[in-house]
Design a protein around this motif. Structure first.
Motif, PDB file in Angstrom:
ATOM      1  N   VAL A  96       0.804  -1.239   0.000  1.00  0.00           N
ATOM      2  CA  VAL A  96       0.000   0.000   0.000  1.00  0.00           C
ATOM      3  C   VAL A  96       0.834   1.285   0.000  1.00  0.00           C
ATOM      4  O   VAL A  96       0.439   2.283  -0.609  1.00  0.00           O
ATOM      5  CB  VAL A  96      -1.040  -0.024   1.151  1.00  0.00           C
ATOM      6  CG1 VAL A  96      -0.383  -0.024   2.525  1.00  0.00           C
ATOM      7  CG2 VAL A  96      -2.017   1.134   1.044  1.00  0.00           C
ATOM      8  N   ARG A 127      -2.772  10.446   6.603  1.00  0.00           N
ATOM      9  CA  ARG A 127      -1.387  10.896   6.742  1.00  0.00           C
ATOM     10  C   ARG A 127      -1.227  12.377   6.393  1.00  0.00           C
ATOM     11  O   ARG A 127      -0.321  13.043   6.870  1.00  0.00           O
ATOM     12  CB  ARG A 127      -0.460  10.105   5.800  1.00  0.00           C
ATOM     13  CG  ARG A 127      -0.486   8.598   5.972  1.00  0.00           C
ATOM     14  CD  ARG A 127       0.114   8.214   7.301  1.00  0.00           C
ATOM     15  NE  ARG A 127       0.263   6.764   7.448  1.00  0.00           N
ATOM     16  CZ  ARG A 127      -0.733   5.921   7.614  1.00  0.00           C
ATOM     17  NH1 ARG A 127      -1.971   6.358   7.664  1.00  0.00           N
ATOM     18  NH2 ARG A 127      -0.510   4.620   7.745  1.00  0.00           N
ATOM     19  N   ASP A 181       6.209   6.524   3.585  1.00  0.00           N
ATOM     20  CA  ASP A 181       5.184   7.515   3.937  1.00  0.00           C
ATOM     21  C   ASP A 181       5.790   8.883   4.268  1.00  0.00           C
ATOM     22  O   ASP A 181       5.205   9.919   3.966  1.00  0.00           O
ATOM     23  CB  ASP A 181       4.334   7.051   5.135  1.00  0.00           C
ATOM     24  CG  ASP A 181       3.475   5.827   4.815  1.00  0.00           C
ATOM     25  OD1 ASP A 181       3.382   5.458   3.628  1.00  0.00           O
ATOM     26  OD2 ASP A 181       2.897   5.234   5.749  1.00  0.00           O
TER      27      ASP A 181
HETATM   28  O1   DC Z   1      -3.868   4.087   7.830  1.00  0.00           O
HETATM   29  P1   DC Z   1      -3.433   2.831   7.068  1.00  0.00           P
HETATM   30  O2   DC Z   1      -2.309   2.089   7.730  1.00  0.00           O
HETATM   31  O3   DC Z   1      -4.577   1.930   6.760  1.00  0.00           O
HETATM   32  O4   DC Z   1      -2.869   3.403   5.681  1.00  0.00           O
HETATM   33  C1   DC Z   1      -2.349   2.563   4.689  1.00  0.00           C
HETATM   34  C2   DC Z   1      -1.341   3.292   3.834  1.00  0.00           C
HETATM   35  O5   DC Z   1      -1.981   4.281   3.041  1.00  0.00           O
HETATM   36  C3   DC Z   1      -0.225   4.002   4.580  1.00  0.00           C
HETATM   37  O6   DC Z   1       0.947   3.204   4.617  1.00  0.00           O
HETATM   38  C4   DC Z   1       0.027   5.255   3.800  1.00  0.00           C
HETATM   39  C5   DC Z   1      -1.177   5.430   2.936  1.00  0.00           C
HETATM   40  N1   DC Z   1      -1.980   6.602   3.263  1.00  0.00           N
HETATM   41  C6   DC Z   1      -1.627   7.797   2.690  1.00  0.00           C
HETATM   42  O7   DC Z   1      -0.627   7.858   1.982  1.00  0.00           O
HETATM   43  N2   DC Z   1      -2.384   8.901   2.885  1.00  0.00           N
HETATM   44  C7   DC Z   1      -3.468   8.852   3.668  1.00  0.00           C
HETATM   45  N3   DC Z   1      -4.205   9.958   3.828  1.00  0.00           N
HETATM   46  C8   DC Z   1      -3.842   7.635   4.288  1.00  0.00           C
HETATM   47  C9   DC Z   1      -3.052   6.527   4.091  1.00  0.00           C
END
Ligand code: DC
Length: 222
Positions: A96, A127, A181
């Motif tokens: 992901v 994020r 990230d």
């Molecule tokens: O919150 P999560 O672990 O389910 O998110 C999965 C991935 O999605 C995370 O590794 C980074 C991405 N993500 C992102 O880039 N922007 C966001 N607003 C939410 C998640």
């Protein structure tokens, strides 16, 4: 608009979900959106390095949210199918961050997120919600926790789903995701200047939920 951003596996989703429910707000899990796209890409063997493939795949992806009739909490759907369970395994987790770093993918999801949030009374976790998607959010929270604590929580979560993954592998996946990230070009994970930091290392779920509910109430009552 309440933006809850932060690192993977520090309790963001569970906390944001409960905050939304206590305030009577709608909950939007933006990580679930990127996970649903990732699931589609994996199922259809999309070549992530080929922009044409990515673009035509995105045209076939429809991500939506429908409240669970029993809990009232939004669940994510991919092309009409509930994928709330299917997106939480290690396979999607392993890919992901790469998928969500693709600018075209982000553009499509951010467009949808802004549409979903336009009527407010929303708790959105992710994020880049406070920094990029809704920089004007009335309340911004940035959640963090010690790395090993996050890894232990994620391992437990996977175990509860029936996936037995060694601690080292869980740590490797988390480290990998943190790196992508926080270093990707397009809206990387970063605390917004005016975000409230909540370190959940020593907090119970109830404590972290209440901290945010109280912050929200103090703003709502103004
Ligand atoms: O919150 P999560 O672990 O389910 O998110 C999965 C991935 O999605 C995370 O590794 C980074 C991405 N993500 C992102 O880039 N922007 C966001 N607003 C939410 C998640």
């Amino acid at each position: 608009m309440i933006a809850v951003d932060g690192y993977s596996a520090c309790g963001k989703s569970s906390t944001a979900k409960e905050v939304a429910s206590r305030l009577g707000y709608v909950y939007i899990d933006t990580g679930a959106m990127y996970r649903a796209v990732t699931l589609f890409f994996l199922q259809n063997f999309i070549n992530l390095t080929n922009p044409k493939d990515v673009k035509s795949a995105l045209d076939q992806v429809n991500v939506s949210f429908i409240p669970n009739p029993n809990t009232g909490i939004n669940e994510v759907y991919l092309n009409g199918f509930n994928v709330e369970e299917a997106i939480r395994g290690m396979e999607v987790s392993g890919k992901v961050s790469e998928v969500s770093a693709i600018p075209e993918v982000r553009k499509a999801m951010v467009y949808l997120q802004r549409k979903l949030g336009k009527n407010k009374a929303v708790v959105m976790d992710g994020r880049d919600i406070g920094t990029f998607v809704f920089p004007e959010a009335e309340l911004k929270v940035f959640m963090t926790a010690d790395f090993d604590v996050r890894a232990a929580r994620r391992q437990q979560e996977l175990l509860e789903r029936g996936e037995m993954i060694g601690f080292e592998e869980v740590k490797k996946n988390l480290q990998h995701r943190d790196t992508i990230d926080t270093t990707r070009k397009e809206s990387p994970l970063k605390k917004a200047d005016n975000a409230h930091v909540i370190d959940t290392t020593q907090l119970t779920m109830e404590e972290q939920i209440e901290q945010i509910v109280q912050l929200a109430k103090s703003i709502i009552d103004q």
